[in-house]
Design a protein around this motif. Structure first.
Motif, PDB file in Angstrom:
ATOM      1  N   ARG A 382     -17.719 -52.129-101.754  1.00 65.51           N
ATOM      2  CA  ARG A 382     -17.880 -53.564-102.284  1.00 65.51           C
ATOM      3  C   ARG A 382     -17.179 -54.587-101.857  1.00 65.51           C
ATOM      4  O   ARG A 382     -16.000 -54.297-101.589  1.00 65.51           O
ATOM      5  CB  ARG A 382     -17.997 -53.572-103.854  1.00 65.51           C
ATOM      6  N   ARG A 406     -26.506 -55.517-100.073  1.00 67.36           N
ATOM      7  CA  ARG A 406     -26.638 -56.739-100.660  1.00 67.36           C
ATOM      8  C   ARG A 406     -26.301 -56.488-102.419  1.00 67.36           C
ATOM      9  O   ARG A 406     -25.871 -57.508-103.052  1.00 67.36           O
ATOM     10  CB  ARG A 406     -27.977 -57.268-100.927  1.00 67.36           C
ATOM     11  N   ALA A 407     -26.803 -55.260-102.694  1.00 69.00           N
ATOM     12  CA  ALA A 407     -26.197 -55.086-104.302  1.00 69.00           C
ATOM     13  C   ALA A 407     -24.809 -54.988-104.493  1.00 69.00           C
ATOM     14  O   ALA A 407     -24.276 -54.938-105.530  1.00 69.00           O
ATOM     15  CB  ALA A 407     -27.078 -53.706-104.640  1.00 69.00           C
ATOM     16  N   LYS A 408     -23.872 -54.761-103.547  1.00 71.14           N
ATOM     17  CA  LYS A 408     -22.757 -54.499-103.657  1.00 71.14           C
ATOM     18  C   LYS A 408     -21.808 -55.698-103.178  1.00 71.14           C
ATOM     19  O   LYS A 408     -20.587 -55.678-102.836  1.00 71.14           O
ATOM     20  CB  LYS A 408     -22.379 -53.157-102.793  1.00 71.14           C
ATOM     21  N   ARG A 429     -24.277 -61.728-105.063  1.00 73.71           N
ATOM     22  CA  ARG A 429     -24.632 -61.964-106.521  1.00 73.71           C
ATOM     23  C   ARG A 429     -23.679 -62.552-107.386  1.00 73.71           C
ATOM     24  O   ARG A 429     -22.261 -62.370-106.957  1.00 73.71           O
ATOM     25  CB  ARG A 429     -24.702 -60.604-106.899  1.00 73.71           C
TER      26      ARG A 429
END
Length: 506
Positions: A382, A406-408, A429
């Motif tokens: 990440r 993109r989630a990390k 995020r």
């Protein structure tokens, strides 16, 4: 690393030559040249593989530098073998040809080193004095490199490769000029030229000659993968501190690339001109090796790394841009929980503070392609953008989204009134909540706030945690069996029994 590479080259050359004679049924002259050519690996293939696999430990550095250095060593070795076969062995005997090869080696090293240093000076001097317009620096650098290559080759055969490689090393380590834009230009040029060169070289291969390699060619490739590479790694790492899993991973990573393709095509023609029997098989067999090794290692190296515990698809290591007070406090808490942290910052004092606390920290800009290439990303999964510059955080998040998903990729909220300056699709995020700017978090830590880990139980649940901690406590995320989940703005912050809550506590 130099010792490992030297022994590995010798062992690979010897065993590849033996299998070329026995398995591929090549004449000894062609087997010797092919064995020398196949000592090289493919940095253009290994680099992307390592970035994708992100192995932990010293195996990553060894594989990376093997790809860079062995290209020069292997190509030079192949030139000496070719010289011995084509210019000496049929005239004055083996002793005379070997002596001539050694003389040529000395001449190549001398001329290559001199022209490499001269070419570096020819770029550094005008660049330092700003005698070259900015828009022409890339073109001038390319012209100087081409001139050095050609001039060196005119004086000593194949010394041009050594000269321009040395130029690259010297320029990359200069602190008095900025070469980042040249490196970026070089990367774009490299992709264009190598992709074109592969097509051109493949077009020169006679399909009948390629078919003639038959099962012998496939058995030869199998021997390279199953015997030659493991033996080279084992013998070259004897007496070192490398553990079994590092050796096993290195044994499963040796794709050949553009250097092997280019050199084999050229040397095959020269051997044919010298009347060497079987020379027409050199390039086709080399292409079979390239295709097979890229396919086998490309598809299998990642699985091998995961089975050996060197790579984890759910890697928890955390790459952090920025070494401010909050970033340091968070990193210390993560390290205490068993999650590796790697910092990147352009503030040397901040980097020094992180290193004094026993944390891994790298000096440089997170937006620099060169810095990112040098980062040991093994075990990371990440990215956190914790610099005071919201645009830097967003651009870095957009870059690492391609690596981690993109989630990390995360970043702190932008300062009030500036959040909309960066396109939403480029942002990571948002961590914690929209009010948790890095400026506010750093102020809280300077005033004594600490990142604390609090385990939850059936009796002491998340609601009890919030009620017990003082007003102003900011929940950051949860830890569960070594897995970190960070809270994000707009999401529901919650935790279950058995998990550990990370919080910034006043």
């Amino acid at each position: 690393i130099l010792r490992l590479l030297t022994v590995g080259v010798v062992v690979t050359w010897f065993l590849a030559t033996i299998f070329g004679l026995v398995v591929a049924d090549l004449p000894w002259e062609v087997a010797l040249v092919l064995g020398a050519i196949l000592t090289v690996t493919g940095p253009t293939v290994i680099g992307p593989l390592l970035r994708q696999i992100r192995p932990r430990g010293p195996a990553e550095a060894i594989a990376k530098w093997e790809g860079i250095v062995v290209d020069v060593v292997g190509a030079t070795l192949a030139v000496l073998v070719l010289h011995t076969i084509t210019e000496g062995a049929y005239v004055d005997g083996a002793m005379s040809s070997a002596t001539g090869a050694l003389v040529d080696l000395g001449k190549t090293l001398h001329v290559g080193s001199d022209f490499g240093a001269l070419g570096t000076f020819a770029i550094v001097l005008p660049f330092k004095r700003h005698l070259v317009p900015d828009e022409l620096e890339n073109a001038v650098s390319l012209a100087v490199a081409r001139g050095v290559f050609v001039a060196a080759d005119q004086l000593a055969h194949e010394s041009g490769l050594l000269a321009v490689t040395l130029m690259g090393f010297l320029l990359a380590n200069r602190k008095d000029i900025d070469v980042h834009h040249i490196i970026e230009f070089k990367e774009n040029l490299r992709v264009l030229l190598i992709s074109s060169l592969f097509i051109v070289l493949a077009a020169t291969i006679d399909l009948d000659a390629l078919r003639s390699t038959g099962w012998n060619g496939l058995l030869f490739v199998a021997a390279l993968i199953a015997v030659v590479r493991p033996a080279a790694v084992l013998l070259s790492t004897l007496g070192t501190e490398l553990v079994f899993r590092d050796r096993a991973f290195l044994s499963a990573l040796a794709p050949r690339g553009i250097v092997a393709a280019a050199v084999s095509s050229l040397f095959g023609l020269r051997l044919q001109d010298a009347g060497v029997e079987g020379a027409e098989l050199l390039a086709p067999l080399a292409f079979v090796v390239i295709i097979a090794t890229v396919a086998v290692y490309g598809l299998g190296a990642g699985s091998v790394a995961r089975r050996l515990g060197l790579s984890d698809p759910k890697a928890q290591g955390t790459l952090i841009a920025g070494v401010g007070p909050f970033a340091l406090a968070l990193g210390k808490a993560l390290e205490k929980a068993g999650i590796d942290v790697l910092y990147v910052d352009t503030n040397r004092d901040a980097i020094a503070r992180a290193r004094l606390d026993g944390l891994a920290a790298h000096y440089g800009s997170i937006l620099s392609s060169e810095v990112v290439e040098d980062l040991p990303l093994g075990g990371t999964g990440r990215f956190l953008g914790l610099t005071p510059n919201d645009e830097v955080n967003a651009l870095a998040a957009a870059h690492f989204a391609a690596l981690y998903g993109r989630a990390k990729v995360y970043q702190t909220a932008g300062e009030e009134g500036r959040t909309d300056d960066v396109r939403k699709d480029l942002r990571g995020r948002v961590l914690f909540d929209e009010s948790a700017t890095i400026g506010r978090l750093d102020v809280l830590v300077r005033r004594g706030a600490t990142v604390k880990a609090t385990p939850l139980t059936d009796e002491f649940d998340y609601e009890a945690y919030l009620a017990r901690n003082p007003e102003g406590t900011l929940p950051l995320g949860t830890l569960n069996d070594g897995t970190l989940e960070l809270f994000v703005a707009g999401g529901e912050a919650s935790a279950s029994s058995g998990e550990t809550v990370l919080g910034l506590v006043p």
